[in-house]
Motif scaffolding. Sequence first.
Motif, short mmCIF file in Angstrom:
data_model
loop_
_atom_site.label_atom_id
_atom_site.label_comp_id
_atom_site.label_asym_id
_atom_site.label_seq_id
_atom_site.Cartn_x
_atom_site.Cartn_y
_atom_site.Cartn_z
N VAL A 25 -12.05 -12.19 -3.02
CA VAL A 25 -11.56 -11.01 -2.30
C VAL A 25 -12.67 -10.43 -1.43
O VAL A 25 -13.46 -9.61 -1.89
N THR A 131 -0.23 -2.00 -10.80
CA THR A 131 0.11 -3.43 -10.79
C THR A 131 -0.39 -4.02 -12.11
O THR A 131 -1.54 -3.81 -12.47
N ALA A 186 -3.54 -13.97 -10.54
CA ALA A 186 -2.29 -13.23 -10.32
C ALA A 186 -2.54 -11.86 -9.69
O ALA A 186 -1.66 -11.33 -9.00
N VAL A 188 -5.17 -11.15 -7.61
CA VAL A 188 -5.88 -11.27 -6.33
C VAL A 188 -5.07 -10.76 -5.14
O VAL A 188 -5.62 -10.04 -4.28
N PRO A 189 -3.76 -11.09 -5.02
CA PRO A 189 -3.02 -10.56 -3.87
C PRO A 189 -3.05 -9.03 -3.78
O PRO A 189 -3.19 -8.48 -2.68
N ALA A 190 -2.95 -8.35 -4.92
CA ALA A 190 -3.00 -6.88 -4.92
C ALA A 190 -4.38 -6.38 -4.52
O ALA A 190 -4.52 -5.40 -3.79
N ARG A 192 -6.57 -8.04 -2.64
CA ARG A 192 -6.75 -8.32 -1.22
C ARG A 192 -6.04 -7.27 -0.37
O ARG A 192 -6.57 -6.82 0.65
N GLY A 193 -4.85 -6.89 -0.79
CA GLY A 193 -4.11 -5.87 -0.07
C GLY A 193 -4.89 -4.55 -0.04
O GLY A 193 -4.93 -3.86 0.98
N GLU A 196 -7.80 -4.96 2.38
CA GLU A 196 -7.34 -4.99 3.77
C GLU A 196 -6.92 -3.61 4.25
O GLU A 196 -7.21 -3.23 5.40
#
Length: 201
Positions: A25, A131, A186, A188-190, A192-193, A196
């Motif tokens: 990230v 999350t 699982a 990582v997407p949160a 990264r968001g 960003e």
Amino acid sequence: MVRVVLATHNPHKAREFQQILGDAVPGLEIVAYDGPEPVEDGVTFEENALIKARAAAAHTGLPVLADDSGICVDAMGGAPGIFSARWAGRHGDAEANLRLLLDQLAELPEASRGAHFTATLALVVPGQEPTVVQGVWPGRIALEARGEHGHGYDPIFVPEGHDVTAAQLPSEAKNAESHRARAFAAIVPALRGLAERAAGV
């Protein structure tokens, strides 16, 4: 750069998290938590992870990542489970916990010693819904402790697909497939968001 507090006072866990996160990230800095520890009185891994994350977020005002993890033995109905860290009665006595579990399983043949590590991660960002994700690492309980790496129950846990314990695996291998690695993948997407949004992407 967005700062995320890691809600643990456990240096082994903090180091493991840093190694697993690596460069997954960009724009994220994991910082240690030095505030008060809440009472973990949840009845599931998810409840305890959320208790820790929410308490640290309230204390720091920053996004917080917290985990609750443990070892679950099939023949014991999933115990020690959420009581893994204090199975022998005193929180954090890893050697006593390990020895007690081995003693309790002493009569069980190898074929009946199925177990898994579970890690639940909770990400709490002030003002947003949390999350929560989970990672599971299947395997079995060894007949005796082996290995010098890792911590906790690693010396008696033989991961699926291996003939050595988690404490005998190189850290790179363990961090690539452990329960925490799976939970991190699982989450990582949160993360990264979050990074960003902080960067205005």
